[in-house]
Design an enzyme around this catalytic site. Structure first.
Site, PDB file in Angstrom:
ATOM      1  N   ARG A   1      72.487  50.258  -9.619  1.00  0.00           N
ATOM      2  CA  ARG A   1      71.381  49.365  -9.268  1.00  0.00           C
ATOM      3  C   ARG A   1      70.955  48.499 -10.445  1.00  0.00           C
ATOM      4  O   ARG A   1      70.453  47.400 -10.246  1.00  0.00           O
ATOM      5  CB  ARG A   1      70.163  50.194  -8.815  1.00  0.00           C
TER       6      ARG A   1
ATOM      7  N   ASP B   1      60.627  53.147 -18.964  1.00  0.00           N
ATOM      8  CA  ASP B   1      62.031  52.997 -18.563  1.00  0.00           C
ATOM      9  C   ASP B   1      63.003  53.418 -19.664  1.00  0.00           C
ATOM     10  O   ASP B   1      64.222  53.406 -19.445  1.00  0.00           O
ATOM     11  CB  ASP B   1      62.305  51.555 -18.110  1.00  0.00           C
TER      12      ASP B   1
ATOM     13  N   CYS C   1      63.728  53.926  -6.679  1.00  0.00           N
ATOM     14  CA  CYS C   1      63.855  55.228  -7.328  1.00  0.00           C
ATOM     15  C   CYS C   1      62.652  56.102  -7.022  1.00  0.00           C
ATOM     16  O   CYS C   1      61.529  55.609  -6.903  1.00  0.00           O
ATOM     17  CB  CYS C   1      63.976  55.037  -8.842  1.00  0.00           C
TER      18      CYS C   1
ATOM     19  N   ARG D   1      54.153  55.555  -5.219  1.00  0.00           N
ATOM     20  CA  ARG D   1      54.229  54.169  -5.715  1.00  0.00           C
ATOM     21  C   ARG D   1      53.393  53.273  -4.796  1.00  0.00           C
ATOM     22  O   ARG D   1      53.924  52.515  -4.001  1.00  0.00           O
ATOM     23  CB  ARG D   1      55.693  53.710  -5.798  1.00  0.00           C
TER      24      ARG D   1
ATOM     25  N   LYS E   1      67.235  43.048 -15.488  1.00  0.00           N
ATOM     26  CA  LYS E   1      67.121  43.373 -14.059  1.00  0.00           C
ATOM     27  C   LYS E   1      65.707  43.098 -13.546  1.00  0.00           C
ATOM     28  O   LYS E   1      65.531  42.459 -12.521  1.00  0.00           O
ATOM     29  CB  LYS E   1      67.464  44.854 -13.863  1.00  0.00           C
ATOM     30  N   ASN E   2      64.707  43.591 -14.266  1.00  0.00           N
ATOM     31  CA  ASN E   2      63.358  43.514 -13.718  1.00  0.00           C
ATOM     32  C   ASN E   2      62.776  42.097 -13.754  1.00  0.00           C
ATOM     33  O   ASN E   2      61.802  41.822 -13.049  1.00  0.00           O
ATOM     34  CB  ASN E   2      62.429  44.537 -14.394  1.00  0.00           C
TER      35      ASN E   2
HETATM   36  N1  EPU Z   1      50.296  51.310  -9.148  1.00  0.00           N
HETATM   37  C1  EPU Z   1      49.236  51.505  -8.292  1.00  0.00           C
HETATM   38  N2  EPU Z   1      48.977  50.532  -7.364  1.00  0.00           N
HETATM   39  C2  EPU Z   1      49.727  49.401  -7.268  1.00  0.00           C
HETATM   40  C3  EPU Z   1      50.807  49.212  -8.150  1.00  0.00           C
HETATM   41  C4  EPU Z   1      51.079  50.182  -9.091  1.00  0.00           C
HETATM   42  O1  EPU Z   1      48.536  52.510  -8.364  1.00  0.00           O
HETATM   43  O2  EPU Z   1      49.432  48.572  -6.391  1.00  0.00           O
HETATM   44  C5  EPU Z   1      50.573  52.326 -10.181  1.00  0.00           C
HETATM   45  C6  EPU Z   1      51.957  52.943 -10.037  1.00  0.00           C
HETATM   46  O3  EPU Z   1      51.930  54.009  -9.117  1.00  0.00           O
HETATM   47  C7  EPU Z   1      52.241  53.362 -11.461  1.00  0.00           C
HETATM   48  C8  EPU Z   1      51.564  52.279 -12.299  1.00  0.00           C
HETATM   49  O4  EPU Z   1      50.612  51.678 -11.448  1.00  0.00           O
HETATM   50  O5  EPU Z   1      51.638  54.591 -11.727  1.00  0.00           O
HETATM   51  C9  EPU Z   1      52.459  51.193 -12.860  1.00  0.00           C
HETATM   52  O6  EPU Z   1      53.256  50.645 -11.812  1.00  0.00           O
HETATM   53  P1  EPU Z   1      53.814  49.159 -11.857  1.00  0.00           P
HETATM   54  O7  EPU Z   1      53.242  48.438 -10.699  1.00  0.00           O
HETATM   55  O8  EPU Z   1      53.606  48.592 -13.227  1.00  0.00           O
HETATM   56  O9  EPU Z   1      55.346  49.415 -11.614  1.00  0.00           O
HETATM   57  P2  EPU Z   1      56.337  48.595 -10.705  1.00  0.00           P
HETATM   58  O10 EPU Z   1      55.999  47.146 -10.781  1.00  0.00           O
HETATM   59  O11 EPU Z   1      56.474  49.211  -9.365  1.00  0.00           O
HETATM   60  C10 EPU Z   1      58.018  48.052 -12.615  1.00  0.00           C
HETATM   61  C11 EPU Z   1      59.482  48.264 -12.851  1.00  0.00           C
HETATM   62  C12 EPU Z   1      59.747  49.732 -13.139  1.00  0.00           C
HETATM   63  C13 EPU Z   1      58.927  50.160 -14.353  1.00  0.00           C
HETATM   64  C14 EPU Z   1      57.428  49.854 -14.111  1.00  0.00           C
HETATM   65  C15 EPU Z   1      56.572  50.134 -15.327  1.00  0.00           C
HETATM   66  C16 EPU Z   1      60.441  46.565 -11.460  1.00  0.00           C
HETATM   67  C17 EPU Z   1      61.217  46.231 -10.251  1.00  0.00           C
HETATM   68  N3  EPU Z   1      60.218  47.857 -11.666  1.00  0.00           N
HETATM   69  O12 EPU Z   1      57.694  48.835 -11.476  1.00  0.00           O
HETATM   70  O13 EPU Z   1      61.120  49.805 -13.474  1.00  0.00           O
HETATM   71  O14 EPU Z   1      59.078  51.550 -14.570  1.00  0.00           O
HETATM   72  O15 EPU Z   1      57.288  48.457 -13.772  1.00  0.00           O
HETATM   73  O16 EPU Z   1      56.989  49.399 -16.429  1.00  0.00           O
HETATM   74  O17 EPU Z   1      60.083  45.705 -12.253  1.00  0.00           O
HETATM   75  C18 EPU Z   1      63.232  50.770 -13.707  1.00  0.00           C
HETATM   76  O18 EPU Z   1      63.640  49.655 -14.048  1.00  0.00           O
HETATM   77  O19 EPU Z   1      63.920  51.816 -13.817  1.00  0.00           O
HETATM   78  C19 EPU Z   1      61.884  50.887 -13.139  1.00  0.00           C
HETATM   79  C20 EPU Z   1      61.486  51.923 -12.444  1.00  0.00           C
END
Ligand code: EPU
Length: 419
Positions: free
Chosen positions: A398, A306, A117, A122, A22-23
């Site tokens: 999802r 995850d 979610c 975020r 998915k991701n």
């Molecule tokens: N963060 C910031 N600033 C940013 C971006 C992130 O402070 O600009 C913080 C977030 O708040 C968090 C940490 O950095 O504390 C890591 O966030 P990341 O950006 O890595 O997460 P994401 O890209 O929003 C993806 C996956 C998530 C998974 C995380 C961590 C997707 C669509 N989502 O989220 O997947 O938990 O990486 O591996 O790729 C899931 O699949 O259930 C899911 C939530």
């Protein structure tokens, strides 16, 4: 509203085949906007996040043709550089990839503030930092993100924190930029490598994806081609933990065993077994009550956040007291309150949860609070004594294709009902 009804205390055995990630898929779909041509995407999971993404791309003039159950053709030859529909883009998190992709293709992107979610705050400051480093102006407000530029120019980007989304967005924006972009402190998750491999297949010049320094040399244009999405590491891990939680024996096919090393190590530490049959098949089995372990979630190759809630189900009935520290998300222990309704003894405070292992769980009505929490509750319901009723399946839909069918084939008594 649909619900899962699970008649529990079943030992799962048999084989399961894992779908595409998915991701990775939710980044590859918007990445097609950078291509001037036709891409065939194979091994695409059939899940609601992907369906919404296809609908959004269609509003931008992208032609999408389903050519097989998990294969689509995406024609981005003629697209309209218009605002992405705010109501659709704010439904899920991964819509933020439209910003990097549309900036690259159109030099302008307007996207609704990403939803998804509820895992705590975020922020997207690191995404904005990357776009600004490449010469874009970013404005966030009134429920939307707007990014514009005359042209994107390669630059150094040093991320303050390791972010999957910001790393992928920086890659998307840099691929067609003029000159060289170097991303430092990049995330290393398998789906980052997969998005880079997709772009490389279409003609991009990217080196170092999967390490913490990624170098992108901008190219004039990307061409069409075929690409197959990497197997879903988290779906595979979900079934591995289902084998342990139900003291079962599951063979997991079409996974990349290397991506599962952080989980396999923990499963073995608990006294259960993982056997690598070949590079894409794993057997996981558990003959006796697993022993306590401590877990700390970390960016790849650490233990994935995850899989934290699915592991929580195993620890709920493990022997002894275990601890999970969630270091990625502020609020990812909402499922523990649901497990406590099923007889678990979990005390979650902030980013730490203590699991006093109980002999067994019993069925109860529970609600999914996010995608992975939903998967965890299914595993708990299959392991528990009695009937479990799970609501809010929209979270589970999802990210998992036919999850009930897959569990049924392994011996679970799970049915979906519409009320
Ligand atoms: N963060 C910031 N600033 C940013 C971006 C992130 O402070 O600009 C913080 C977030 O708040 C968090 C940490 O950095 O504390 C890591 O966030 P990341 O950006 O890595 O997460 P994401 O890209 O929003 C993806 C996956 C998530 C998974 C995380 C961590 C997707 C669509 N989502 O989220 O997947 O938990 O990486 O591996 O790729 C899931 O699949 O259930 C899911 C939530």
């Amino acid at each position: 509203m649909d619900k899962f009804i699970i008649n529990g205390k079943k030992r799962l055995t048999g084989e399961v085949t894992i779908n595409g990630a998915k991701n990775a898929a939710v980044a590859i779909l918007p990445a097609t906007l950078l291509v001037n041509g036709v891409c065939t995407i194979e091994n695409l999971p059939n899940i609601s996040d992907i369906n919404i993404y296809c609908d959004i791309l269609k509003t931008l003039g992208v032609k999408i043709t389903q050519i097989g159950p998990n294969t689509i053709e995406v024609d981005t030859t003629k697209i309209s550089c218009i605002d992405a529909p705010l109501d659709m883009t704010s439904k899920f998190r991964a819509s933020y990839y439209l910003i990097g992709a549309l900036l690259g293709r159109c030099h302008r992107a307007v996207v609704g503030m990403p939803g998804g979610c509820q895992l705590g705050a975020r922020p997207i400051d690191q995404h904005a930092k990357a776009f600004e480093a490449l010469g874009a102006t970013v404005e966030i407000g009134q429920g939307k993100i707007q990014a514009t530029t005359d042209k994107l120019i390669g630059n150094s980007i040093y991320f303050d924190i390791v972010s999957v989304g910001a790393t992928i967005n920086a890659i998307l924006a840099a691929v067609l930029a003029e000159g060289v972009t170097v991303i430092e402190n990049a995330a290393k998750e398998p789906h980052i490598v997969d998005v880079a491999n997709f772009l490389i297949t279409m003609g991009a010049d990217i080196h170092g994806a999967g390490t913490d320094i990624i170098k992108i040399t901008g190219v004039k244009e990307l061409h069409g081609g075929s690409y197959s999405v990497v197997p879903d590491q988290i779906e595979a891990g979900t079934f591995m933990l289902a084998a342990v939680a139900t003291r079962g024996d599951i063979t997991i096919k079409n996974c990349i065993t290397k991506h599962l090393d952080p989980l396999s190590a923990k499963i073995e530490e608990m006294g259960a077994h993982v056997e690598e049959i070949n590079g894409d098949t794993l057997r996981v089995w558990c003959d006796e009550r697993p022993k306590k372990v401590n877990i700390k979630t970390l960016p790849y190759p650490g233990f994935p956040t995850d899989l934290q809630s699915q592991m929580g189900v195993v620890l709920a009935t493990a022997e002894g007291t275990s601890m999970i520290t969630e270091s990625i998300w502020e609020s990812r222990f909402q499922y523990t309150a649901e497990l406590n309704k099923m007889g678990a003894q979990i005390n979650a405070q902030g980013k730490v949860a203590i699991f006093e292992g109980v002999e067994e769980l019993y069925g109860a009505p529970v609600a999914a609070s996010d995608l992975r929490a939903g998967a965890a509750l299914i595993i708990a319901g299959i392991a528990a004594n009695g009937i479990t009723e799970i609501s809010h399946l929209e979270y589970i839909d999802r990210g998992y294709e036919k999850i009930d069918e897959k569990f049924r084939a392994l011996g679970a008594d799970i049915k979906r009902i519409t009320e």
